[in-house]
Design a protein around this motif. Structure first.
Motif, PDB file in Angstrom:
ATOM      1  N   THR A   1      48.279  98.220  97.320  1.00 44.70           N
ATOM      2  CA  THR A   1      46.857  98.449  97.091  1.00 44.70           C
ATOM      3  C   THR A   1      46.400  97.514  95.984  1.00 44.70           C
ATOM      4  O   THR A   1      47.142  97.245  95.041  1.00 44.70           O
ATOM      5  CB  THR A   1      46.554  99.908  96.679  1.00 44.70           C
ATOM      6  OG1 THR A   1      47.228 100.194  95.455  1.00 44.70           O
ATOM      7  CG2 THR A   1      46.986 100.896  97.745  1.00 44.70           C
ATOM      8  N   GLY A   2      45.203  96.990  96.102  1.00 48.42           N
ATOM      9  CA  GLY A   2      44.650  96.117  95.080  1.00 48.42           C
ATOM     10  C   GLY A   2      45.219  94.722  95.151  1.00 48.42           C
ATOM     11  O   GLY A   2      46.177  94.447  95.868  1.00 48.42           O
ATOM     12  N   GLU A   3      44.600  93.810  94.398  1.00 48.75           N
ATOM     13  CA  GLU A   3      44.963  92.398  94.462  1.00 48.75           C
ATOM     14  C   GLU A   3      46.313  92.096  93.840  1.00 48.75           C
ATOM     15  O   GLU A   3      47.039  91.224  94.297  1.00 48.75           O
ATOM     16  CB  GLU A   3      43.879  91.561  93.784  1.00 48.75           C
ATOM     17  CG  GLU A   3      44.096  90.077  93.886  1.00 48.75           C
ATOM     18  CD  GLU A   3      42.977  89.271  93.271  1.00 48.75           C
ATOM     19  OE1 GLU A   3      43.283  88.246  92.649  1.00 48.75           O
ATOM     20  OE2 GLU A   3      41.804  89.657  93.391  1.00 48.75           O
TER      21      GLU A   3
ATOM     22  N   PRO B   1      49.537  93.116  93.723  1.00 46.32           N
ATOM     23  CA  PRO B   1      49.046  94.436  94.111  1.00 46.32           C
ATOM     24  C   PRO B   1      49.820  95.524  93.393  1.00 46.32           C
ATOM     25  O   PRO B   1      50.890  95.283  92.854  1.00 46.32           O
ATOM     26  CB  PRO B   1      49.326  94.482  95.615  1.00 46.32           C
ATOM     27  CG  PRO B   1      50.567  93.681  95.782  1.00 46.32           C
ATOM     28  CD  PRO B   1      50.484  92.600  94.730  1.00 46.32           C
TER      29      PRO B   1
END
Length: 129
Positions: free
Chosen positions: A70-72, A74
């Motif tokens: 999840t997220g950049e 990550p």
């Protein structure tokens, strides 16, 4: 968006994007003209892939880990399978580091021995023309 736009937005070459797709890391639909079409989520996915590659993970490892990302950056959800895969990769890296350290120490020992003996006992090296 087409592959060229995804490339511009992520800074990743189109041939690398095609490779990610071939490895199952990135999905694209095909338009009526046969061109790859990526959704907006592809930008985040490519950034995640790049970060994980930067951590030394293989594309096979990344394919396994991406569902937990999840997220950049990550962030990775700590499911047991994910942790086992990352621990396995860390163990392989530690083994490689140990082999490199052993090679470094052996080379340093050879250098030390050669310096102690000195070069005055040997004929000068001639470089090939």
């Amino acid at each position: 968006m087409r592959i060229g736009e995804l490339s511009r937005r992520t800074g990743v070459h189109t041939h690398q994007l095609r490779y990610y797709e071939a490895q199952g890391l990135l999905e694209a639909d095909r338009g009526p003209n046969g061109y790859r079409e990526y959704g907006e989520d592809a930008v985040l996915r490519v950034k995640q892939i790049r970060h994980l590659l930067g951590a030394g993970l293989s594309s096979e490892d990344i394919a396994y880990l991406l569902p937990c990302a999840t997220g950049e950056a990550p962030d990775l959800i700590g499911c047991p399978e994910l942790l086992a895969a990352m621990r396995s990769r860390l163990e392989r890296l530690n083994e490689q580091l140990a082999r490199l350290a052993q090679s470094r120490d052996a080379l340093a020992d050879y250098i030390d021995a050669a310096e102690r003996i000195g070069g005055e006992h040997y004929p000068p090296l001639t470089m090939p023309a």
